[in-house]
Design an enzyme around this catalytic site. Structure first.
Site, short mmCIF file in Angstrom:
data_model
loop_
_atom_site.label_atom_id
_atom_site.label_comp_id
_atom_site.label_asym_id
_atom_site.label_seq_id
_atom_site.Cartn_x
_atom_site.Cartn_y
_atom_site.Cartn_z
N SER A 145 55.69 -95.22 -16.53
CA SER A 145 55.23 -94.45 -15.37
C SER A 145 54.09 -93.55 -15.83
CB SER A 145 56.37 -93.58 -14.85
OG SER A 145 55.87 -92.53 -14.03
N TYR A 158 63.62 -87.80 -15.93
CA TYR A 158 62.73 -88.92 -15.63
C TYR A 158 61.53 -88.92 -16.59
CZ TYR A 158 60.00 -92.28 -12.95
OH TYR A 158 59.29 -93.39 -12.57
C1 BGC Z 1 57.80 -92.24 -9.55
C2 BGC Z 1 57.37 -92.05 -8.12
C3 BGC Z 1 56.13 -91.15 -8.06
C4 BGC Z 1 55.07 -91.61 -9.03
C5 BGC Z 1 53.89 -90.66 -9.11
C6 BGC Z 1 56.62 -92.73 -10.36
O1 BGC Z 1 56.98 -92.97 -11.66
O2 BGC Z 1 58.87 -93.16 -9.59
O3 BGC Z 1 58.42 -91.50 -7.37
O4 BGC Z 1 55.61 -91.19 -6.75
O5 BGC Z 1 55.61 -91.75 -10.32
O6 BGC Z 1 54.28 -89.33 -9.26
#
Ligand code: BGC
Length: 260
Positions: A145, A158
């Protein structure tokens, strides 16, 4: 140049919805046989398999919790039984978790995110590598991400899990390279999926989000899926040990476009 996954056996974790479903469908459209696991919704997984079959492809789905070593081993064994091995693994299964500041978060909720996103990616990578190393062939694509580099208040698990996925990717790439195996990650930005529906279904929140994206819009799942197909294909034969950001420029310090 043609991107083809003809005759490739591809595992996609969390393939029943969102990016996983899009990647499963795109891999099948490029000619791959696709095995997907799901954690909750058998109905969603079935509908992804049906969509692939309706387009003339081959797929199957199985329930498996990626954070459970036994369940992961069982899932990969089922793929072996059906297709005699795998050529690519896309470790996509993941969750954001509920937004909570670190001094308020429930530790069990915090750990769950780490277990699914980081331990799950490790367990599936290890099962994949067990099969790929002896054959000196294969590719692992981890779904990271933008939050492997962008901190995000209220999402400490996260962000930590995705930073972990980034370093896990680099380390596994180093381990696997002598066997001709590539390990890399794709790092999506804000892509319109169920995971961030709370943002894109609220016009004010969506406008605020767009300010963080130089291209001025959210991404579509197909824009990640197409890149994922390219990255596990021969087109990317010299790409390993890194994360490719597919984020409309989100990691490009957009505020600096408005002055320093
Ligand atoms: C998340 C999303 C978020 C995006 C940008 C992703 O990794 O799962 O929920 O919108 O990052 O912030």
């Amino acid at each position: 140049m043609k991107i083809s996954l003809a005759s490739k056996r591809v595992v996609v974790t969390g393939g029943s919805s969102g990016l996983g479903a899009a990647m499963a469908v795109a891999a099948a459209a490029a000619g791959a046989k696709v095995a997907l696991n799901y954690s909750r919704s058998a109905a969603h997984a079935k509908s992804v398999v049906a969509q692939i079959e309706a387009a003339g492809g081959e797929a199957f789905a199985m329930k498996a919790d990626v954070s459970n070593p036994k369940a992961v081993a069982k899932f990969f064994a089922a793929v072996d039984k059906r297709w005699g091995g795998i050529d690519a693994a896309i470790n996509n299964a993941g969750m954001d978790g509920e937004r909570a500041l670190s001094w308020k978060v429930d530790f069990a909720d915090w750990m769950k995110v780490i277990e699914v996103n980081l331990a799950g990616t490790f367990l599936c990578s290890a099962e994949a590598l067990k099969r790929m190393v002896p054959r000196k062939h294969g590719v692992i694509l981890n779904v990271s991400s933008v939050h492997e580099v962008i901190p995000w208040s209220g999402y400490s698990a996260y962000c930590a899990s995705k930073a972990g996925v980034s370093m896990l990717t680099k380390t596994l790439a180093q381990e696997a390279a002598p066997f001709g195996i590539r390990v890399l990650a794709i790092a999506p930005g804000a892509i319109r999926t169920p995971i961030n529906k709370n943002v894109w279904s609220d016009p004010e929140a969506l406008e605020e989000l767009k300010l963080k994206i130089p291209l001025g819009r959210m991404g579509e799942p197909s824009e990640i899926a197409n890149m994922a197909v390219a990255l596990i294909s021969e087109v990317a034969s010299y790409v390993s040990g890194c994360s490719l950001f597919v984020d409309g420029g989100m990691t490009n310090y957009p505020e600096f476009a408005r002055g320093g």
